[in-house]
Scaffold this active site. Structure first.
Site, mmCIF file in Angstrom:
data_model
loop_
_atom_site.group_PDB
_atom_site.id
_atom_site.type_symbol
_atom_site.label_atom_id
_atom_site.label_comp_id
_atom_site.label_asym_id
_atom_site.label_seq_id
_atom_site.Cartn_x
_atom_site.Cartn_y
_atom_site.Cartn_z
ATOM 1 N N TYR A 243 -3.923 -7.863 14.865
ATOM 2 C CA TYR A 243 -5.181 -7.730 15.615
ATOM 3 C C TYR A 243 -6.137 -8.909 15.418
ATOM 4 O O TYR A 243 -7.169 -8.982 16.071
ATOM 5 C CB TYR A 243 -5.869 -6.396 15.294
ATOM 6 N N ILE B 241 0.826 -1.225 0.000
ATOM 7 C CA ILE B 241 0.000 0.000 0.000
ATOM 8 C C ILE B 241 0.855 1.268 0.000
ATOM 9 O O ILE B 241 0.397 2.313 -0.474
ATOM 10 C CB ILE B 241 -1.000 -0.023 1.180
ATOM 11 N N VAL C 68 1.673 -2.983 8.613
ATOM 12 C CA VAL C 68 1.467 -1.946 7.599
ATOM 13 C C VAL C 68 1.782 -0.564 8.183
ATOM 14 O O VAL C 68 2.281 0.321 7.479
ATOM 15 C CB VAL C 68 0.046 -2.057 6.996
ATOM 16 N N ASP C 69 1.524 -0.374 9.462
ATOM 17 C CA ASP C 69 1.800 0.899 10.148
ATOM 18 C C ASP C 69 3.298 1.224 10.055
ATOM 19 O O ASP C 69 3.692 2.337 9.651
ATOM 20 C CB ASP C 69 1.354 0.740 11.612
ATOM 21 N N SER D 277 -7.121 -4.593 10.769
ATOM 22 C CA SER D 277 -7.282 -5.568 11.875
ATOM 23 C C SER D 277 -6.964 -7.015 11.493
ATOM 24 O O SER D 277 -7.063 -7.896 12.341
ATOM 25 C CB SER D 277 -8.697 -5.529 12.491
ATOM 26 N N ASN E 57 -2.467 2.110 15.642
ATOM 27 C CA ASN E 57 -2.930 1.768 16.989
ATOM 28 C C ASN E 57 -3.377 3.051 17.694
ATOM 29 O O ASN E 57 -3.246 4.140 17.136
ATOM 30 C CB ASN E 57 -1.849 1.014 17.773
#
Ligand code: ADP
Length: 176
Positions: free
Chosen positions: A124, A14, A36-37, A120, A27
């Site tokens: 997650y 992405i 991905v963060d 998520s 988060n």
């Protein structure tokens, strides 16, 4: 044009997407993390976390906007997905909130093209089949109400995730 024609499923990273805004699965602190963060923060550079520090975090199911800095995308919409527990602790509503709030913030800021990851569905722990149905239905419903959105890309990292999304998208199209 049907709303389904505005929705594209692609496999890839992405951080490379050339859209008005990419959505980050962040988060609550908005100060960066793994998955991905971490990839988005690495690609955007340190100015991104500096802007995130001014935002005071984000509630689960909500979203906040920053600039994109070193990314091709002009903006990042940071949203916080639920940690999946039983599926009966409000997770579906919170996950739908991530997609709906991200689109509402896009619309309020003149953003017309977006790319979402599978929020998520990594650390997650949200099952991809359930999450993909919620993602696609919520985006379709929100885009029906807001024709100013031109394109929504769902960027799936793995081929199993892409296959799950493709199946859910076919189901959604059948049901109208
Ligand atoms: P969460 O904590 O919300 O589960 P993760 O980052 O752990 O977030 O995972 C969310 C999804 O993003 C997972 O399906 C993971 O495979 C995917 N992902 C990880 N890196 C990238 C990337 N660079 N581009 C697109 N998707 C990614």
């Amino acid at each position: 044009m049907s709303v389904f024609d505005k929705m594209k499923l692609v496999q890839g990273d992405i951080t490379k997407e050339d859209v008005d805004a990419i959505v980050n699965a962040a988060n609550n602190s908005l100060l960066g993390g793994g998955g991905v963060d971490g990839a988005i923060h690495r690609a955007a550079g340190p100015d991104l976390v500096a802007e995130c520090r001014t935002l005071g975090g984000c509630e689960t199911g909500d979203a906040k906007l920053t600039r994109g800095y070193g990314l091709k995308a002009g903006h990042v919409i940071h949203t916080v997905g639920p940690v999946y527990k039983t599926g009966k602790s409000g997770e579906p509503e919170k996950l739908a909130g991530c997609y709906r709030r991200s689109l509402e913030i896009a619309i309020a800021n003149g953003i017309k093209s977006l790319a979402f990851p599978a929020i998520s569905c990594g650390v997650y722990g949200y099952p991809i089949q359930e999450a993909s149905r919620i993602a696609l239905r919520t985006v379709a419903d929100t885009c029906k109400a807001h024709p100013e959105i031109d394109e929504v890309r769902f960027v799936l990292f793995g081929d199993k995730d892409l296959a799950a999304y493709q199946e859910a998208f076919e189901e959604l199209k059948q049901s109208g």
